[in-house]
Each structure stands twice: as C-alpha cells, then as structure tokens.
Design a protein around this motif. Structure first.
Motif, PDB file in Angstrom:
ATOM      1  N   TYR A 187       5.418   6.149   7.662  1.00 44.95           N
ATOM      2  CA  TYR A 187       4.912   5.963   6.310  1.00 44.95           C
ATOM      3  C   TYR A 187       3.424   5.640   6.319  1.00 44.95           C
ATOM      4  O   TYR A 187       2.863   5.257   7.349  1.00 44.95           O
ATOM      5  CB  TYR A 187       5.690   4.858   5.589  1.00 44.95           C
TER       6      TYR A 187
ATOM      7  N   GLN B  87      -5.317   6.391  -1.773  1.00 45.34           N
ATOM      8  CA  GLN B  87      -4.286   5.366  -1.967  1.00 45.34           C
ATOM      9  C   GLN B  87      -2.919   6.034  -2.138  1.00 45.34           C
ATOM     10  O   GLN B  87      -2.163   5.717  -3.051  1.00 45.34           O
ATOM     11  CB  GLN B  87      -4.615   4.495  -3.191  1.00 45.34           C
ATOM     12  N   VAL B  88      -2.628   6.977  -1.259  1.00 45.16           N
ATOM     13  CA  VAL B  88      -1.385   7.754  -1.396  1.00 45.16           C
ATOM     14  C   VAL B  88      -0.295   7.149  -0.514  1.00 45.16           C
ATOM     15  O   VAL B  88      -0.491   6.925   0.678  1.00 45.16           O
ATOM     16  CB  VAL B  88      -1.620   9.224  -0.985  1.00 45.16           C
ATOM     17  N   MET B  89       0.847   6.884  -1.121  1.00 45.54           N
ATOM     18  CA  MET B  89       1.994   6.376  -0.371  1.00 45.54           C
ATOM     19  C   MET B  89       2.848   7.580   0.029  1.00 45.54           C
ATOM     20  O   MET B  89       3.152   8.436  -0.805  1.00 45.54           O
ATOM     21  CB  MET B  89       2.784   5.423  -1.265  1.00 45.54           C
TER      22      MET B  89
ATOM     23  N   CYS C 188      -2.117  13.072   5.450  1.00 48.71           N
ATOM     24  CA  CYS C 188      -1.597  11.713   5.642  1.00 48.71           C
ATOM     25  C   CYS C 188      -1.419  11.382   7.117  1.00 48.71           C
ATOM     26  O   CYS C 188      -0.733  12.113   7.839  1.00 48.71           O
ATOM     27  CB  CYS C 188      -0.247  11.547   4.949  1.00 48.71           C
TER      28      CYS C 188
ATOM     29  N   LYS D 266       0.464   3.946   3.273  1.00 49.72           N
ATOM     30  CA  LYS D 266       0.146   3.580   1.880  1.00 49.72           C
ATOM     31  C   LYS D 266      -1.287   4.005   1.539  1.00 49.72           C
ATOM     32  O   LYS D 266      -1.783   3.728   0.464  1.00 49.72           O
ATOM     33  CB  LYS D 266       0.272   2.069   1.687  1.00 49.72           C
ATOM     34  N   ASN D 267      -1.956   4.609   2.522  1.00 50.25           N
ATOM     35  CA  ASN D 267      -3.351   5.016   2.311  1.00 50.25           C
ATOM     36  C   ASN D 267      -3.626   6.431   2.804  1.00 50.25           C
ATOM     37  O   ASN D 267      -4.627   6.690   3.464  1.00 50.25           O
ATOM     38  CB  ASN D 267      -4.306   4.008   2.966  1.00 50.25           C
TER      39      ASN D 267
ATOM     40  N   SER E 192       3.593   9.744  -3.245  1.00 50.73           N
ATOM     41  CA  SER E 192       3.386   9.242  -4.603  1.00 50.73           C
ATOM     42  C   SER E 192       1.978   8.686  -4.698  1.00 50.73           C
ATOM     43  O   SER E 192       1.511   8.035  -3.770  1.00 50.73           O
ATOM     44  CB  SER E 192       4.412   8.127  -4.863  1.00 50.73           C
TER      45      SER E 192
ATOM     46  N   GLN F 125       8.139  12.560   1.185  1.00 48.73           N
ATOM     47  CA  GLN F 125       7.775  12.257  -0.202  1.00 48.73           C
ATOM     48  C   GLN F 125       6.397  11.637  -0.233  1.00 48.73           C
ATOM     49  O   GLN F 125       5.975  10.996   0.734  1.00 48.73           O
ATOM     50  CB  GLN F 125       8.804  11.335  -0.848  1.00 48.73           C
TER      51      GLN F 125
ATOM     52  N   VAL G  82       6.188   8.899   2.801  1.00 40.67           N
ATOM     53  CA  VAL G  82       7.215   8.600   3.802  1.00 40.67           C
ATOM     54  C   VAL G  82       7.708   9.915   4.397  1.00 40.67           C
ATOM     55  O   VAL G  82       7.986  10.873   3.671  1.00 40.67           O
ATOM     56  CB  VAL G  82       8.413   7.840   3.183  1.00 40.67           C
TER      57      VAL G  82
END
Lengths: 183, 145
Positions: free
Chosen positions: A24, A47-49, A177, A26-27, A62, A60, A51
C-alpha cells in the motif's frame, strides 16, 4: 513427532504470511495531462492511497480531488469549482484487477507489462476502464504505473465554450505508485 | 466630427488595454502565499478527531483552509517527486496528518514537536480490512519557525 508438527506449523505460517502480504501507499502520484494547440495543462496529486494484492491482482486507488496542484491558481480554481465540482464529488477512485498478475515475479527485479481493468469513478460517474501498465520490481520495492485515457464527456465533465480550445476533450491520467509492504 | 471619432477610438483602445491587462492578471493570478498567510491553529490530535467524529463539520471548518497544525513528528521521508513528506502523530495508531512540504524541511526531526502550515485537502480513504487508516492531508506545507 513434535519436530515434524513444528515444521508443518512453521511451513503453514510461512505460506499464510506470504499469501497475506499486501502492498500500500498513502502518497502515490496521479497526474492529469491535457494537451491542445492552445496550451498544455498538467496537475499533480501526491496524496493517492493505493492498495495492491500481489496474490489476487486486486488493485485500488483513491484520491482527494482537492489535492491536485496546478501551475496556475486560476486553473486550480476552475478545476475544483467548475469542472470536477470537488465539493460535491470530493474523491476519485479506481477499483479493479491486474488481469495477468501471474506474469509478475515479485521476487525478481524487472519491469513486467500488465493489463489492468476495473471501475473508474470520476466526478461521481463510474465507467469500466481497461489499460496497460507496468509493475516494476527493483531491490524489493514495488512500483505500479498505468496511463488511463479518459474522455471528459464520459464522466459528465462539461467544459465551457470560452475555454473549450484550451482543454483537451480526452485527458491522460497517469498513475505512479511506489508501494510499502503491509502484512 | 473627426475629434469625436478620435475620442471614441481612444476610449475603445483604453478599454481594450484595461480589459487585456485585467484578463492577464486574472489568468496569471499567483497561488496563495502559504508562507505569508495566517493559518488557523489546530492540534493534530484534535484535527484528526474532528474528521473522524463529525466529518461534515470538519469539512466546513477545515477543507481548503490554511491550517497551522502542531504535533509530534512520527517520520520524515521523500515522496516520488522528491518533496519532503512529514507525518504528524494523531493519537490514532497508523493515522497521521500527512504533510507534503513546499517549504524547506531540513530542520524537521523525528520525535520533535512542530507546527506546519498548509492547505487541508481532507481525509483520505483507508482500508478497514487491512487496518489501514485514512490520513488527513495537508498540502503545500511550510514549517512554522
């Protein structure tokens, strides 16, 4: 006997641990790019989360629409207030699967081309989306990249006549990511 | 008659120039100067609590506002764009005030008490199944001296 049972238990634990591994961030980064003869517009959201489940290929992400940062303040205002209506639709999401996750060897460095499909929600509208991407393994770190080509009309994003030559009818959404491990 | 036409033409030219200048300034309006702006002071634990207990009220009070968030630094790292990323503890395990810095962050140390000023963009999504908590995001952050 005890030794055998202990070995079996350790083996089962190890298998369960591997199968339960998920990744995962969160950034993560998602950028938005519009290209026209009048001007190119790019905005970034760091600031993209996201997983990623390496066993099933489930993926996914968000993001908060208000986290996009544009070079010009006016562009950012229009993006939030007029086009994406971020007060009304604060989040954009993608929920899908990497179809060919079995091609990725998470234990070996390399760039693995993959196909991703799922549901992309922007501006409160959900559409099926399929695209190509890469899973990059380097020194035990996992990075996922993909580019979605999105027609604004498909997501009911209306562009005013006055600036219709400045904003492309289809935009590129690039996902990038770098994942941390989560057991 | 020629004088009147000249006057009208002059007025049109002046209005056009004023309109063009106005348009230029609006189009190139700079972003809000966060470093020079006054932020609403809030403690990290209270900010996180506000978003998790009454999100409607928190959105009204904090989103798109310049906040000066104080708390203890959990960690400092770099994001993929090489911007400093400061996580401030919220009192909730695994949940942070997630600050992407625009200003320098060299003086920020783990475990230190800091105040960071930036624009709040809201609370991100978590994943309950995985035990991943959503962070409250602060963008364009500056360390308050």
């Amino acid at each position: 006997m005890k030794r055998i049972l202990l070995s079996v238990w350790m083996l089962i634990s190890a298998v369960n641990t591997v199968s339960a591994q998920k990744y995962y961030t969160k950034n993560g980064n998602v950028s938005f790019f519009s290209k026209t003869n009048m001007e190119n517009i790019k905005a970034d959201n760091n600031q993209v989360m996201s997983v990623l489940n390496p066993q099933t290929g489930e993926l996914q992400f968000s993001l908060l629409v208000k986290s996009f940062h544009f070079p010009k303040a006016l562009m950012e205002e229009h993006f939030n207030e007029n086009y994406l209506e971020s007060d009304k639709f604060p989040k954009s999401t993608f929920k899908g699967t990497i179809n060919d996750i079995s091609k990725v060897n998470f234990a070996s460095d390399g760039t693995y081309p993959v196909t991703v499909s799922g549901e992309l929600t922007i501006h409160g509208v959900t559409n099926t989306a399929t695209t190509k991407g890469n899973i990059i393994i380097k020194g035990g770190k996992i990075t996922g990249t993909a580019i979605f080509i999105v027609a604004l009309a498909d997501y009911k994003v209306a562009i005013p006549k006055l600036v219709e030559n400045n904003i492309s009818k289809t935009i590129e959404i690039t996902v990038n990511c770098l994942y941390d491990q989560k057991m | 008659m020629a004088g009147k036409a000249k006057k009208i033409l002059s007025v049109i030219i002046v209005l056009t120039l004023v309109g063009a200048a106005l348009g230029y300034f609006i189009w190139n309006k700079p972003h809000l100067d966060i470093a020079g702006a006054t932020g609403t002071k809030v403690v990290a634990t209270e900010l996180y609590k506000a978003f998790t207990t009454d999100s409607v009220s928190a959105k009204q009070h904090y989103i798109q506002q310049v906040l000066e968030v104080s708390g203890t630094v959990n960690s400092i790292s770099k994001n993929q764009q090489n911007q400093a990323l400061v996580l401030i503890k919220t009192g909730a395990d695994g949940a942070f005030i997630n600050c992407t810095m625009e200003g320098p962050a060299d003086d920020i140390k783990e475990g230190a008490t800091v105040a960071i000023k930036g624009i709040c963009s809201g609370i991100g999504q978590g994943d309950a199944d995985l035990g991943i908590m959503g962070d409250v995001y602060l963008v364009r952050g500056y360390l308050v001296k």
